[in-house]
Design a protein around this motif. Structure first.
Motif, PDB file in Angstrom:
ATOM      1  N   ARG A   1     -23.319 -14.223 -21.569  1.00  0.00           N
ATOM      2  CA  ARG A   1     -22.016 -13.904 -20.987  1.00  0.00           C
ATOM      3  C   ARG A   1     -22.222 -12.890 -19.865  1.00  0.00           C
ATOM      4  O   ARG A   1     -22.900 -11.896 -20.041  1.00  0.00           O
ATOM      5  CB  ARG A   1     -21.076 -13.343 -22.055  1.00  0.00           C
ATOM      6  CG  ARG A   1     -19.742 -12.900 -21.479  1.00  0.00           C
ATOM      7  CD  ARG A   1     -18.641 -12.756 -22.505  1.00  0.00           C
ATOM      8  NE  ARG A   1     -18.980 -11.991 -23.680  1.00  0.00           N
ATOM      9  CZ  ARG A   1     -18.147 -11.782 -24.707  1.00  0.00           C
ATOM     10  NH1 ARG A   1     -16.921 -12.295 -24.659  1.00  0.00           N
ATOM     11  NH2 ARG A   1     -18.520 -11.088 -25.753  1.00  0.00           N
ATOM     12  N   THR A   2     -21.645 -13.143 -18.719  1.00  0.00           N
ATOM     13  CA  THR A   2     -21.839 -12.242 -17.581  1.00  0.00           C
ATOM     14  C   THR A   2     -21.112 -10.928 -17.798  1.00  0.00           C
ATOM     15  O   THR A   2     -20.181 -10.837 -18.612  1.00  0.00           O
ATOM     16  CB  THR A   2     -21.339 -12.873 -16.279  1.00  0.00           C
ATOM     17  OG1 THR A   2     -19.906 -13.055 -16.373  1.00  0.00           O
ATOM     18  CG2 THR A   2     -22.012 -14.205 -16.009  1.00  0.00           C
TER      19      THR A   2
ATOM     20  N   GLU B   1     -18.014  -5.784 -10.345  1.00  0.00           N
ATOM     21  CA  GLU B   1     -18.686  -6.379 -11.498  1.00  0.00           C
ATOM     22  C   GLU B   1     -19.705  -7.437 -11.064  1.00  0.00           C
ATOM     23  O   GLU B   1     -20.789  -7.537 -11.635  1.00  0.00           O
ATOM     24  CB  GLU B   1     -17.646  -7.007 -12.441  1.00  0.00           C
ATOM     25  CG  GLU B   1     -16.698  -6.017 -13.103  1.00  0.00           C
ATOM     26  CD  GLU B   1     -15.491  -5.641 -12.249  1.00  0.00           C
ATOM     27  OE1 GLU B   1     -14.590  -4.967 -12.773  1.00  0.00           O
ATOM     28  OE2 GLU B   1     -15.458  -6.006 -11.058  1.00  0.00           O
ATOM     29  N   LYS B   2     -19.353  -8.224 -10.053  1.00  0.00           N
ATOM     30  CA  LYS B   2     -20.253  -9.286  -9.596  1.00  0.00           C
ATOM     31  C   LYS B   2     -21.553  -8.744  -9.018  1.00  0.00           C
ATOM     32  O   LYS B   2     -22.566  -9.441  -9.006  1.00  0.00           O
ATOM     33  CB  LYS B   2     -19.542 -10.169  -8.562  1.00  0.00           C
ATOM     34  CG  LYS B   2     -19.239  -9.487  -7.238  1.00  0.00           C
ATOM     35  CD  LYS B   2     -18.567 -10.444  -6.267  1.00  0.00           C
ATOM     36  CE  LYS B   2     -18.254  -9.762  -4.929  1.00  0.00           C
ATOM     37  NZ  LYS B   2     -19.457  -9.323  -4.209  1.00  0.00           N
TER      38      LYS B   2
ATOM     39  N   ASP C   1     -23.887  -8.383 -11.857  1.00  0.00           N
ATOM     40  CA  ASP C   1     -24.337  -9.712 -12.277  1.00  0.00           C
ATOM     41  C   ASP C   1     -25.372 -10.289 -11.320  1.00  0.00           C
ATOM     42  O   ASP C   1     -26.318 -10.965 -11.746  1.00  0.00           O
ATOM     43  CB  ASP C   1     -23.140 -10.664 -12.364  1.00  0.00           C
ATOM     44  CG  ASP C   1     -22.308 -10.451 -13.617  1.00  0.00           C
ATOM     45  OD1 ASP C   1     -22.884 -10.055 -14.643  1.00  0.00           O
ATOM     46  OD2 ASP C   1     -21.082 -10.679 -13.559  1.00  0.00           O
TER      47      ASP C   1
ATOM     48  N   GLU D   1      -8.864  -8.674 -11.302  1.00  0.00           N
ATOM     49  CA  GLU D   1      -9.493  -9.523 -10.296  1.00  0.00           C
ATOM     50  C   GLU D   1      -8.574  -9.737  -9.096  1.00  0.00           C
ATOM     51  O   GLU D   1      -9.042 -10.004  -7.985  1.00  0.00           O
ATOM     52  CB  GLU D   1      -9.896 -10.866 -10.910  1.00  0.00           C
ATOM     53  CG  GLU D   1      -8.760 -11.753 -11.366  1.00  0.00           C
ATOM     54  CD  GLU D   1      -8.248 -11.429 -12.769  1.00  0.00           C
ATOM     55  OE1 GLU D   1      -7.416 -12.199 -13.273  1.00  0.00           O
ATOM     56  OE2 GLU D   1      -8.693 -10.414 -13.351  1.00  0.00           O
TER      57      GLU D   1
ATOM     58  N   THR E   1     -19.149  -9.635 -15.636  1.00  0.00           N
ATOM     59  CA  THR E   1     -17.786  -9.861 -15.151  1.00  0.00           C
ATOM     60  C   THR E   1     -16.900 -10.410 -16.260  1.00  0.00           C
ATOM     61  O   THR E   1     -15.776  -9.930 -16.471  1.00  0.00           O
ATOM     62  CB  THR E   1     -17.803 -10.846 -13.964  1.00  0.00           C
ATOM     63  OG1 THR E   1     -18.623 -10.313 -12.923  1.00  0.00           O
ATOM     64  CG2 THR E   1     -16.403 -11.080 -13.431  1.00  0.00           C
ATOM     65  N   ARG E   2     -17.388 -11.409 -16.992  1.00  0.00           N
ATOM     66  CA  ARG E   2     -16.609 -11.980 -18.092  1.00  0.00           C
ATOM     67  C   ARG E   2     -16.425 -10.971 -19.219  1.00  0.00           C
ATOM     68  O   ARG E   2     -15.344 -10.877 -19.817  1.00  0.00           O
ATOM     69  CB  ARG E   2     -17.309 -13.234 -18.635  1.00  0.00           C
ATOM     70  CG  ARG E   2     -17.045 -14.502 -17.837  1.00  0.00           C
ATOM     71  CD  ARG E   2     -17.652 -15.707 -18.537  1.00  0.00           C
ATOM     72  NE  ARG E   2     -17.174 -15.836 -19.907  1.00  0.00           N
ATOM     73  CZ  ARG E   2     -17.859 -16.414 -20.891  1.00  0.00           C
ATOM     74  NH1 ARG E   2     -19.071 -16.904 -20.655  1.00  0.00           N
ATOM     75  NH2 ARG E   2     -17.348 -16.506 -22.102  1.00  0.00           N
ATOM     76  N   TRP E   3     -17.469 -10.235 -19.528  1.00  0.00           N
ATOM     77  CA  TRP E   3     -17.386  -9.235 -20.599  1.00  0.00           C
ATOM     78  C   TRP E   3     -16.333  -8.181 -20.278  1.00  0.00           C
ATOM     79  O   TRP E   3     -15.585  -7.751 -21.160  1.00  0.00           O
ATOM     80  CB  TRP E   3     -18.755  -8.589 -20.803  1.00  0.00           C
ATOM     81  CG  TRP E   3     -18.810  -7.568 -21.900  1.00  0.00           C
ATOM     82  CD1 TRP E   3     -18.995  -7.793 -23.232  1.00  0.00           C
ATOM     83  CD2 TRP E   3     -18.688  -6.142 -21.756  1.00  0.00           C
ATOM     84  NE1 TRP E   3     -18.994  -6.605 -23.930  1.00  0.00           N
ATOM     85  CE2 TRP E   3     -18.816  -5.566 -23.049  1.00  0.00           C
ATOM     86  CE3 TRP E   3     -18.496  -5.305 -20.662  1.00  0.00           C
ATOM     87  CZ2 TRP E   3     -18.742  -4.198 -23.261  1.00  0.00           C
ATOM     88  CZ3 TRP E   3     -18.420  -3.934 -20.872  1.00  0.00           C
ATOM     89  CH2 TRP E   3     -18.541  -3.391 -22.162  1.00  0.00           C
TER      90      TRP E   3
ATOM     91  N   VAL F   1     -13.614  -8.572 -18.542  1.00  0.00           N
ATOM     92  CA  VAL F   1     -12.281  -9.150 -18.701  1.00  0.00           C
ATOM     93  C   VAL F   1     -11.976  -9.448 -20.160  1.00  0.00           C
ATOM     94  O   VAL F   1     -10.875  -9.164 -20.659  1.00  0.00           O
ATOM     95  CB  VAL F   1     -12.153 -10.436 -17.849  1.00  0.00           C
ATOM     96  CG1 VAL F   1     -10.835 -11.150 -18.143  1.00  0.00           C
ATOM     97  CG2 VAL F   1     -12.250 -10.104 -16.362  1.00  0.00           C
ATOM     98  N   GLU F   2     -12.944 -10.012 -20.878  1.00  0.00           N
ATOM     99  CA  GLU F   2     -12.704 -10.489 -22.241  1.00  0.00           C
ATOM    100  C   GLU F   2     -12.834  -9.409 -23.305  1.00  0.00           C
ATOM    101  O   GLU F   2     -12.248  -9.522 -24.379  1.00  0.00           O
ATOM    102  CB  GLU F   2     -13.669 -11.638 -22.556  1.00  0.00           C
ATOM    103  CG  GLU F   2     -13.441 -12.867 -21.681  1.00  0.00           C
ATOM    104  CD  GLU F   2     -14.529 -13.930 -21.865  1.00  0.00           C
ATOM    105  OE1 GLU F   2     -15.433 -13.702 -22.705  1.00  0.00           O
ATOM    106  OE2 GLU F   2     -14.477 -14.968 -21.189  1.00  0.00           O
TER     107      GLU F   2
END
Length: 424
Positions: A368-369, A199-200, A203, A6, A371-373, A375-376
Motif C-alpha cells: 500500500r502506498t 505524499e507522492k 512514494d 487531495e 499516499t493511500r495509507w 487517506v485510508e
C-alpha cells in the motif's frame, strides 16, 4: 475539505503557466542562465576533492547526498563511491524541479533577468514533463546564434554573454554516465525546494528503493545518491527517507530507542528536539508515536552532522526561522519567514508520518502506498485535522497566518508571482 485533502493538492497545481510557456526567453534576454556553483556553496569542503559541493554519507549506511554536479564532478563522485566504498551499483536521484542545463561543462539554471535569486519551479510537474521542457530549452540554446547571458553569482556582479558550444540536459548527463558506467541507474524525481513535500514525493523515492533486493547497510550493496541544487535541503530530506527505509529492512541501531536518548540541558532544548505543539499532538495519535519520532530524530542527526542551520538540521531550522519571523521588521518578510518555518515543521511532521507508515505496512512489504495509507488510515486518525490547524501552539494562543492547508499548499511566497505562458 479536511477529509478530501487531495483537492487542496489539485488546487495547488492550478498554475500551469510555466509548463505551457513558449521558448525564446533566453535568446530574447528576458531570462538568463545562472551557474549552480557559487562562492560559499560548499559548506562541507568536498569540492576540491570530488568536484561537487556538500558531498556526504550517512554514517554506516549506503546513503549519500550532494549539490548539483556538473559532468566532470558527477564522473568523479561515481568513481569515488564505487571504487572507495565498494558499491557495485549507484542509484542516482536528481531531485530538482526546475530546468537545469550543463553548458560547456558547468550546470546552470534559468532565472528571470531581474530575479536571479529565485528559481523558476513548476509545482506538481512530472519528471517526463520536466525533461521535455529541458530538451526544448536545449534546442533554443543550440539553435540560436545569439549570445546567452550567463551569471556567475546571484547578485549580478559577474556575468558574460557567450554562444554556448556544448549543451546537455540532466537526462543527457545521466544517459552518458550510464553508458560509461554500467552500474549506474539515473532517476529524476522533481520535489519542491521551498514547500513541504507531498505524499507522492515519498512514494516516488520509496517505489524505487523498495525493489532493490540487494540493499544492505554495509558497503557491498548499491549506493543511494541524492542531489539537489545546494545539496542541503531536498537532498537531506531524501537521505532521511532512504535511511529510514534501510533501517526498517536491516534493523535499528543503538540510540534509536527513547530510553537511549541523551539528556540535553540547554535553553529551549525541547524545541531543538522537535517537541513542538503539533508534533506532540501527532505523537499522541500515532501508535508508539514517541518511538517513531525518536527514530526520525536520530536519522536527522546522522544526516546533518551538526545541529546548526548552516548544515540544514530541520529541527533547529524550525525554531530559528520562527524566531526570525517574530522579529522581522516588515509584513512581507514576517509572512514569508513564518511560512518557511511552518514548511520546515511540516516536512518534519511528514517524516514522522512516513516512519509510522513504514512500521505499519512493513508486514505487507509496503504494497500500500504512503499516499493511500494517509487517506485510508492517517486521515481517520485526525492527521489532516492537525495539518489544517498547523501552528506554533506553544507560543500562540490561536492559529495564525498560514495555519490552514489552503493557505500553505501551493501558494508562492509574497512578491514572487511571475507569470509566463498564454491565456486561452
Amino acid at each position: 475539505m479536511r477529509h478530501n485533502p487531495e483537492l487542496y493538492r489539485v488546487r495547488s497545481h492550478f498554475n500551469v503557466s510555466e509548463r505551457f510557456s513558449s521558448s525564446g526567453f533566453l535568446t530574447s534576454g528576458a531570462r538568463v542562465l545562472v551557474k549552480d556553483e557559487y562562492l560559499g556553496l560548499d559548506l562541507l569542503g568536498s569540492f576540491d576533492q570530488l568536484g561537487v559541493s556538500n558531498f556526504r554519507q550517512v554514517q554506516g549506511l549506503p546513503v549519500y547526498g550532494m549539490a548539483q554536479p556538473n559532468r566532470p564532478g558527477l564522473t568523479k563522485v561515481l568513481k569515488y563511491v564505487m571504487d572507495k566504498h565498494s558499491h557495485p551499483r549507484v542509484i542516482y536521484f536528481n531531485l530538482r524541479n526546475d530546468i537545469v542545463l550543463d553548458c560547456d561543462g558547468e550546470t546552470c539554471s534559468i532565472r528571470e533577468a531581474g530575479m536571479l535569486t529565485e528559481s523558476i519551479t513548476m509545482s506538481g510537474i512530472s519528471a517526463d514533463e520536466l525533461q521535455v521542457k529541458e530538451r526544448n530549452v536545449k534546442e533554443e540554446v543550440c539553435s540560436g546564434k545569439s549570445p546567452i547571458e550567463i551569471h556567475f553569482d546571484l547578485k549580478g556582479n559577474a556575468k558574460e554573454s557567450k554562444v554556448v558550444a556544448s549543451v546537455m540536459t540532466m537526462e543527457d548527463m545521466g544517459a552518458e554516465e550510464m553508458q560509461a558506467i554500467p552500474g549506474l541507474v539515473y532517476h529524476r524525481i522533481p520535489i519542491p525546494d521551498d514547500e513541504a513535500l507531498e505524499e507522492k514525493d515519498f512514494d516516488a523515492i520509496l517505489n524505487i528503493i523498495k525493489h532493490l533486493a540487494e540493499l544492505h547497510t554495509d558497503e557491498d550493496g548499491p549506493a543511494l545518491l541524492f542531489s539537489c541544487h545546494n545539496g542541503k535541503t531536498r537532498a537531506t530530506i531524501a537521505m532521511v527517507i532512504a535511511g529510514l527505509f534501510v533501517w526498517h529492512k536491516k534493523g535499528f541501531p543503538f540510540q534509536t530507542k527513547c530510553e537511549e536518548q541523551e539528556r540535553v540541558s540547554l535553553p529551549n532544548a525541547s524545541y531543538t528536539k522537535g517537541e513542538f505543539y503539533v508534533v506532540r499532538r501527532l505523537c499522541q495519535i500515532l501508535p508508539n508515536g514517541h518511538q517513531v519520532k525518536r527514530e526520525v530524530d536520530v536519522m536527522l542527526d546522522k544526516c546533518s552532522e551538526t545541529m546548526t542551520p548552516m548544515h540544514y538540521h530541520i529541527r533547529e531550522l524550525i525554531f530559528v526561522t520562527f524566531n526570525k519571523a517574530k522579529i522581522a521588521k516588515n509584513r512581507v518578510a514576517k509572512t514569508n519567514l513564518r511560512r518557511k518555518a511552518l514548511d520546515h515543521m511540516e516536512r518534519y511532521f511528514y517524516l514522522i508520518l512516513f516512519n509510522a507508515y513504514l512500521h505499519a505496512e512493513r508486514e505487507r512489504s509496503w504494497k500500500r502506498t504512503f499516499t493511500r495509507w494517509m487517506v485510508e488510515v492517517a486521515a481517520k486518525a485526525g492527521v489532516y485535522d492537525l495539518l489544517d490547524s498547523f501552528y506554533f501552539g506553544d507560543f500562540e494562543s490561536v492559529p495564525g497566518e498560514m495555519s490552514t492547508m489552503r493557505e500553505r499548499w501551493g501558494k508562492p511566497p509574497i512578491g514572487i508571482n511571475t507569470f509566463r505562458g498564454q491565456f486561452v
